[in-house]
Design an enzyme around this catalytic site. Sequence first.
Site, PDB file in Angstrom:
ATOM      1  N   ASP A  62       0.799  -1.236   0.000  1.00 27.42           N
ATOM      2  CA  ASP A  62       0.000   0.000   0.000  1.00 27.42           C
ATOM      3  C   ASP A  62       0.830   1.283   0.000  1.00 27.42           C
ATOM      4  O   ASP A  62       0.404   2.305   0.560  1.00 27.42           O
ATOM      5  CB  ASP A  62      -0.984  -0.019   1.179  1.00 27.42           C
ATOM      6  CG  ASP A  62      -2.181  -0.906   0.874  1.00 27.42           C
ATOM      7  OD1 ASP A  62      -2.585  -0.959  -0.313  1.00 27.42           O
ATOM      8  OD2 ASP A  62      -2.705  -1.550   1.790  1.00 27.42           O
ATOM      9  N   ASP A  80      -7.346  -3.940  -5.262  1.00 24.43           N
ATOM     10  CA  ASP A  80      -7.064  -2.606  -4.714  1.00 24.43           C
ATOM     11  C   ASP A  80      -5.733  -2.053  -5.217  1.00 24.43           C
ATOM     12  O   ASP A  80      -5.540  -0.847  -5.335  1.00 24.43           O
ATOM     13  CB  ASP A  80      -6.997  -2.640  -3.176  1.00 24.43           C
ATOM     14  CG  ASP A  80      -8.009  -3.540  -2.505  1.00 24.43           C
ATOM     15  OD1 ASP A  80      -8.457  -4.504  -3.145  1.00 24.43           O
ATOM     16  OD2 ASP A  80      -8.324  -3.301  -1.334  1.00 24.43           O
TER      17      ASP A  80
HETATM   18  N1  GLY Z   1      -7.498  -1.510   0.456  1.00 19.63           N
HETATM   19  C1  GLY Z   1      -8.184  -2.010   1.583  1.00 19.63           C
HETATM   20  C2  GLY Z   1      -9.616  -1.670   1.611  1.00 19.63           C
HETATM   21  O1  GLY Z   1     -10.151  -1.107   0.662  1.00 19.63           O
HETATM   22  O2  GLY Z   1     -10.247  -1.969   2.624  1.00 19.63           O
END
Ligand code: GLY
Length: 392
Positions: free
Chosen positions: A105, A165
Amino acid sequence: MNAITDDKINNGLKNAVTQILNILPEFTDKFPKAYSEGNFYSATENVDWTTGFWTGEIWLAYEYVTSHESEFEAGAAEKLKNAGLTQVKSFLHRIDNKIEVDHHDMGFLYSPSCVAGYKLTGSEDGKEAAIKAADQLLTRYHPVGEFLQAWGPMDQPENYRLIIDCLNNLPLLYWASDVTGDSKYREIADKHINTAVNNVIRDDYSTWHTFFFDMETGAAHHGATCQGYRDGSAWARGQAWGVYGLATAYRYTKREEYIPLFKNVTKYFLDHLPKDLVPYWDLEFTDGDDQPRDSSSASIAACGMLEMSRWLDKDEAEYYINTAKEIINSVYENYAVSDFGKSNGLVLHSTYSNHSPYNTCNHYGVDECNIWGDYFYMEALTRLSKDWIQYW
Ligand code: GLY
């Protein structure tokens, strides 16, 4: 449905900035937690994957105040800029000391905080931190399978997977190639996108949240959910990350095949919305189901449609702009915080992680504010208010 008007866009941004200025003293050296409890965020250190969204809100507020100075207390722009730069230093410290960065992330963390700080103020700390974060993201790359691994140690079959994501972590890599002149970041981003879109998008254009690969051969293995209701369903936020992720994928690669994928993944999202255009937490659910919403997905998807509208012909662009305006009108009318005594966030009724009989998820942040929901609501309003210099 009604499209949001210019007056409401302005009012929505003004309210958001007022709330941000209210809570800034508590959240300058610390950060709001990922999700609220009873609609109030508490303060945490810079450790979660979500802290960059708060700094992103500060930068969006700074942008708004600099063009509407007379509407705010004297010195508000300077206050926001200083808070943003204080947080950029915290992000530099975090990456230098490798604090909670063993995951993918880096884009969510460093684009809205440090790339934004660099673009808006020329912050060298921001530039340095974001390049280091891009280098850190490259350490998640598996040449066998050609993808960036989401979570966990890199040498375990049970962690050999990507998640949808991650498409929104990749703008950091394209930015890093642009500022350093080194194509290695872009090359890996291109490969990851290719692997992701070939595997997470199902035949009906719903999406897998996560997808596993064979560790020895790199062959596609199987899809599974983590935060969705069940393996075969479409987790609302995963689908929304797909909408925005495909728009940024097209923006940076200009691969024509991503345009129909964007349109079809977006259509699936839109076709599964309830009447007020704000999804339940999984697209399996709709009006009449006793399930929580995820308002953050509405704002994320709207941002994706507004991004893609920049790259389509006039009629298609108008369709996506208008649809995004209808969605954001509903968020503004029905979900945005108007009474600051009831919440220190911006948008109510999001869902971070909801346990179901078919997933192994923790149960927290259900029907609460979450910090990315607040951020993307503001980003959507900002995109609708001007030609925005992108943080992503
Ligand atoms: N990227 C983690 C979420 O959207 O919860």
